[in-house]
Design a protein around this motif. Sequence first.
Motif, PDB file in Angstrom:
ATOM      1  N   ILE A   1      46.252  -2.946  58.892  1.00  0.00           N
ATOM      2  CA  ILE A   1      47.439  -2.088  58.990  1.00  0.00           C
ATOM      3  C   ILE A   1      46.953  -0.646  58.911  1.00  0.00           C
ATOM      4  O   ILE A   1      46.762  -0.084  57.835  1.00  0.00           O
ATOM      5  N   GLY A   2      46.746  -0.065  60.069  1.00  0.00           N
ATOM      6  CA  GLY A   2      46.136   1.255  60.169  1.00  0.00           C
ATOM      7  C   GLY A   2      44.941   1.177  61.097  1.00  0.00           C
ATOM      8  O   GLY A   2      44.764   0.219  61.841  1.00  0.00           O
ATOM      9  N   GLN A   3      44.100   2.178  61.052  1.00  0.00           N
ATOM     10  CA  GLN A   3      42.937   2.253  61.941  1.00  0.00           C
ATOM     11  C   GLN A   3      41.737   1.557  61.294  1.00  0.00           C
ATOM     12  O   GLN A   3      41.039   2.135  60.469  1.00  0.00           O
ATOM     13  N   PHE A   4      41.502   0.321  61.695  1.00  0.00           N
ATOM     14  CA  PHE A   4      40.420  -0.482  61.129  1.00  0.00           C
ATOM     15  C   PHE A   4      39.192  -0.548  62.030  1.00  0.00           C
ATOM     16  O   PHE A   4      38.293  -1.333  61.794  1.00  0.00           O
ATOM     17  N   GLY A   5      39.166   0.270  63.059  1.00  0.00           N
ATOM     18  CA  GLY A   5      38.017   0.281  63.954  1.00  0.00           C
ATOM     19  C   GLY A   5      38.314  -0.437  65.256  1.00  0.00           C
ATOM     20  O   GLY A   5      39.190  -1.298  65.332  1.00  0.00           O
ATOM     21  N   THR A   6      37.572  -0.073  66.283  1.00  0.00           N
ATOM     22  CA  THR A   6      37.770  -0.624  67.622  1.00  0.00           C
ATOM     23  C   THR A   6      36.432  -1.017  68.228  1.00  0.00           C
ATOM     24  O   THR A   6      35.364  -0.797  67.636  1.00  0.00           O
ATOM     25  N   ARG A   7      36.508  -1.566  69.433  1.00  0.00           N
ATOM     26  CA  ARG A   7      35.285  -1.957  70.136  1.00  0.00           C
ATOM     27  C   ARG A   7      34.557  -0.757  70.724  1.00  0.00           C
ATOM     28  O   ARG A   7      33.474  -0.905  71.304  1.00  0.00           O
TER      29      ARG A   7
ATOM     30  N   PHE B   1      45.855   0.201  55.068  1.00  0.00           N
ATOM     31  CA  PHE B   1      46.479  -0.823  54.242  1.00  0.00           C
ATOM     32  C   PHE B   1      46.135  -2.218  54.772  1.00  0.00           C
ATOM     33  O   PHE B   1      45.746  -2.377  55.933  1.00  0.00           O
ATOM     34  N   THR B   2      46.318  -3.204  53.920  1.00  0.00           N
ATOM     35  CA  THR B   2      46.093  -4.579  54.343  1.00  0.00           C
ATOM     36  C   THR B   2      46.955  -5.524  53.524  1.00  0.00           C
ATOM     37  O   THR B   2      47.577  -5.125  52.527  1.00  0.00           O
ATOM     38  N   LYS B   3      46.993  -6.762  53.945  1.00  0.00           N
ATOM     39  CA  LYS B   3      47.640  -7.856  53.219  1.00  0.00           C
ATOM     40  C   LYS B   3      47.097  -9.153  53.794  1.00  0.00           C
ATOM     41  O   LYS B   3      46.359  -9.146  54.796  1.00  0.00           O
ATOM     42  N   LEU B   4      47.429 -10.273  53.181  1.00  0.00           N
ATOM     43  CA  LEU B   4      46.996 -11.566  53.715  1.00  0.00           C
ATOM     44  C   LEU B   4      47.617 -11.782  55.093  1.00  0.00           C
ATOM     45  O   LEU B   4      48.792 -11.482  55.316  1.00  0.00           O
ATOM     46  N   SER B   5      46.835 -12.313  56.012  1.00  0.00           N
ATOM     47  CA  SER B   5      47.364 -12.621  57.336  1.00  0.00           C
ATOM     48  C   SER B   5      48.199 -13.899  57.259  1.00  0.00           C
ATOM     49  O   SER B   5      48.139 -14.653  56.284  1.00  0.00           O
ATOM     50  N   LYS B   6      48.957 -14.143  58.303  1.00  0.00           N
ATOM     51  CA  LYS B   6      49.812 -15.332  58.336  1.00  0.00           C
ATOM     52  C   LYS B   6      49.000 -16.620  58.396  1.00  0.00           C
ATOM     53  O   LYS B   6      49.526 -17.702  58.155  1.00  0.00           O
ATOM     54  N   PHE B   7      47.699 -16.486  58.716  1.00  0.00           N
ATOM     55  CA  PHE B   7      46.850 -17.669  58.807  1.00  0.00           C
ATOM     56  C   PHE B   7      46.188 -18.033  57.477  1.00  0.00           C
ATOM     57  O   PHE B   7      45.652 -19.133  57.336  1.00  0.00           O
ATOM     58  N   ALA B   8      46.207 -17.113  56.506  1.00  0.00           N
ATOM     59  CA  ALA B   8      45.409 -17.298  55.288  1.00  0.00           C
ATOM     60  C   ALA B   8      45.739 -18.598  54.565  1.00  0.00           C
ATOM     61  O   ALA B   8      44.861 -19.413  54.275  1.00  0.00           O
ATOM     62  N   ARG B   9      47.016 -18.801  54.257  1.00  0.00           N
ATOM     63  CA  ARG B   9      47.387 -20.002  53.507  1.00  0.00           C
ATOM     64  C   ARG B   9      47.419 -21.254  54.386  1.00  0.00           C
ATOM     65  O   ARG B   9      47.436 -22.373  53.866  1.00  0.00           O
ATOM     66  N   LEU B  10      47.427 -21.088  55.709  1.00  0.00           N
ATOM     67  CA  LEU B  10      47.279 -22.249  56.583  1.00  0.00           C
ATOM     68  C   LEU B  10      45.841 -22.749  56.551  1.00  0.00           C
ATOM     69  O   LEU B  10      45.596 -23.958  56.564  1.00  0.00           O
ATOM     70  N   LEU B  11      44.910 -21.809  56.484  1.00  0.00           N
ATOM     71  CA  LEU B  11      43.494 -22.167  56.419  1.00  0.00           C
ATOM     72  C   LEU B  11      43.076 -22.630  55.031  1.00  0.00           C
ATOM     73  O   LEU B  11      42.216 -23.508  54.888  1.00  0.00           O
ATOM     74  N   PHE B  12      43.683 -22.022  54.013  1.00  0.00           N
ATOM     75  CA  PHE B  12      43.329 -22.320  52.622  1.00  0.00           C
ATOM     76  C   PHE B  12      44.590 -22.764  51.880  1.00  0.00           C
ATOM     77  O   PHE B  12      45.203 -21.974  51.156  1.00  0.00           O
ATOM     78  N   PRO B  13      45.006 -24.010  52.034  1.00  0.00           N
ATOM     79  CA  PRO B  13      46.266 -24.480  51.432  1.00  0.00           C
ATOM     80  C   PRO B  13      46.253 -24.357  49.913  1.00  0.00           C
ATOM     81  O   PRO B  13      45.235 -24.607  49.257  1.00  0.00           O
ATOM     82  N   SER B  14      47.379 -23.949  49.352  1.00  0.00           N
ATOM     83  CA  SER B  14      47.480 -23.787  47.898  1.00  0.00           C
ATOM     84  C   SER B  14      47.293 -25.115  47.174  1.00  0.00           C
ATOM     85  O   SER B  14      46.880 -25.135  46.005  1.00  0.00           O
ATOM     86  N   GLU B  15      47.587 -26.237  47.847  1.00  0.00           N
ATOM     87  CA  GLU B  15      47.418 -27.551  47.215  1.00  0.00           C
ATOM     88  C   GLU B  15      45.956 -27.823  46.852  1.00  0.00           C
ATOM     89  O   GLU B  15      45.673 -28.634  45.970  1.00  0.00           O
ATOM     90  N   ASP B  16      45.027 -27.133  47.531  1.00  0.00           N
ATOM     91  CA  ASP B  16      43.606 -27.344  47.252  1.00  0.00           C
ATOM     92  C   ASP B  16      43.118 -26.545  46.046  1.00  0.00           C
ATOM     93  O   ASP B  16      42.055 -26.857  45.490  1.00  0.00           O
ATOM     94  N   ASP B  17      43.863 -25.518  45.630  1.00  0.00           N
ATOM     95  CA  ASP B  17      43.379 -24.604  44.586  1.00  0.00           C
ATOM     96  C   ASP B  17      42.951 -25.313  43.302  1.00  0.00           C
ATOM     97  O   ASP B  17      41.890 -24.998  42.748  1.00  0.00           O
ATOM     98  N   PRO B  18      43.719 -26.286  42.788  1.00  0.00           N
ATOM     99  CA  PRO B  18      43.302 -26.929  41.523  1.00  0.00           C
ATOM    100  C   PRO B  18      42.044 -27.793  41.663  1.00  0.00           C
ATOM    101  O   PRO B  18      41.433 -28.148  40.646  1.00  0.00           O
TER     102      PRO B  18
END
Length: 478
Positions: free
Chosen positions: A239-245, A259-276
């Motif tokens: 979110i902002g200028q993170f660099g280009t090619r 700025f940044t935040k978790l992408s929409k793919f983060a919890r799909l790739l790393f399911p919360s059910e696996d955390d414990p």
Amino acid sequence: MTDMDTDGSHIKGLIINFIHFFWPSLLECGFISEFTTPLLKARHGQKVQSFYSMQEYESWREKTSNADKYTIKYYKGLGTNTTAEALDYFENFDRHRRKYQYNADFDDRMINLVFDKGSASKRKDWILKSYDPKGTVECTDDGHVPYHEFINKELIHFSHGDNLRSIPSAIDGLKPSMRKILYGALKRKLTSEIKVAQLAGYISEQTHYHHGEASLQATIVNMAQDYVGSNNINILEPIGQFGTRLIGGRDQASPRYIFTKLSKFARLLFPSEDDPLLDYLEEDGHLIEPRYYCPIIPLALVNGGQGIGSGWSTTIPQFCPHDLIHYIRAKLNNLDNAAVTLPQIRPKVRGFVGEIIARPDGKGYTSRGVIARHGKNSLIISELPVGRWTSDYKSFLTKMLARGDITSFSEDHSTENIHFQVRMPIAKLLRAEKRGFHKVFQLESNLPTTNMHAFSHDSVITKYSTPEQMIDNDSFPV
């Protein structure tokens, strides 16, 4: 006198090598000694226990039943010590001084083993056979430290740590700093924007990160970048200028402004059910990030990876996430049918519009940019090979112009797309066409599969020949 962490050990080794190379006689006469300071201190009431290596501290923790009642302070650098502590060290100078002892033949071989450029394969064997996670330097009866003792019991911890920082895990595709960032972002449930600089501070606090926050900030930026040639799937949002090619992502704005935040793919790739189920590490009595995450597809192959460690390096190309999903599903659906033909896993770089073809020798792939004739005496270059940045290629064309190979070129790029129009005499254009435009204009790059090293599930650096082997052996051994 250096910092007492593994980076400080590396500095000691470099100084020893420097003196050994230019003035070896100084080692023989006992010229070198070091002044040690604590790496950690444990306090409980008025009782203070000092430790000069992480291994010494871990050994104490195992033997001390009430270790959890102590307050632990990590002394990252010499500047962490107070004036009173420094005075105490120098008032007890002899207790903190370690003299080095030289054994000509044996120590010469060990110093050359660690620092000679031609000894990379021997360094691999040395680390594999000699590394002891609990090893710590032991002085001789007269208080001296043999150089080989320092190399085998202290410097080797830097070499191992260097590989940990440089080579990703085959399981989650992450290096330790990346894993710390993911852990902190998931723990914070980072679905709202936060400044990169602020996130780095939070990560440093939550994971007991002992290095500079600037390196954390750079890693956060790398994990969020989404230009062509960066990540196939970015775990963090840019979110902002993170660099280009244009210059390979190096044109990002300051971490204070983006700025940044978790992408929409983060919890799909790393399911919360696996955390414990994950194996969490411990630092200073606190649980921190896991030894490795278990994403639903192997990110080491999705986003690839590069790194140079001690004795090892790695280059892992990027592969198509859809192919990886189809391959894993086919394996799961045919557990009892070993003869089934599994789907092919092909290389893929998000946004790249050139072609990636298998090399005839089977040692990887070749990426090719896009070039085509435009009119009588000009060419349009609309894609560069993977890993070639716009600014670098402009420099290449400028050199061609200075040599007279081309008469002019113009640019009409965006941050995502490439557009060079090159003009050249018709005779030279025809000769270039005969030789091959891709060859003449250097529009090919290699994506080798001959150096795919990663840490296996049992923390051993392993070489993989194919993406299928990495999946079958470590990521999804079904």
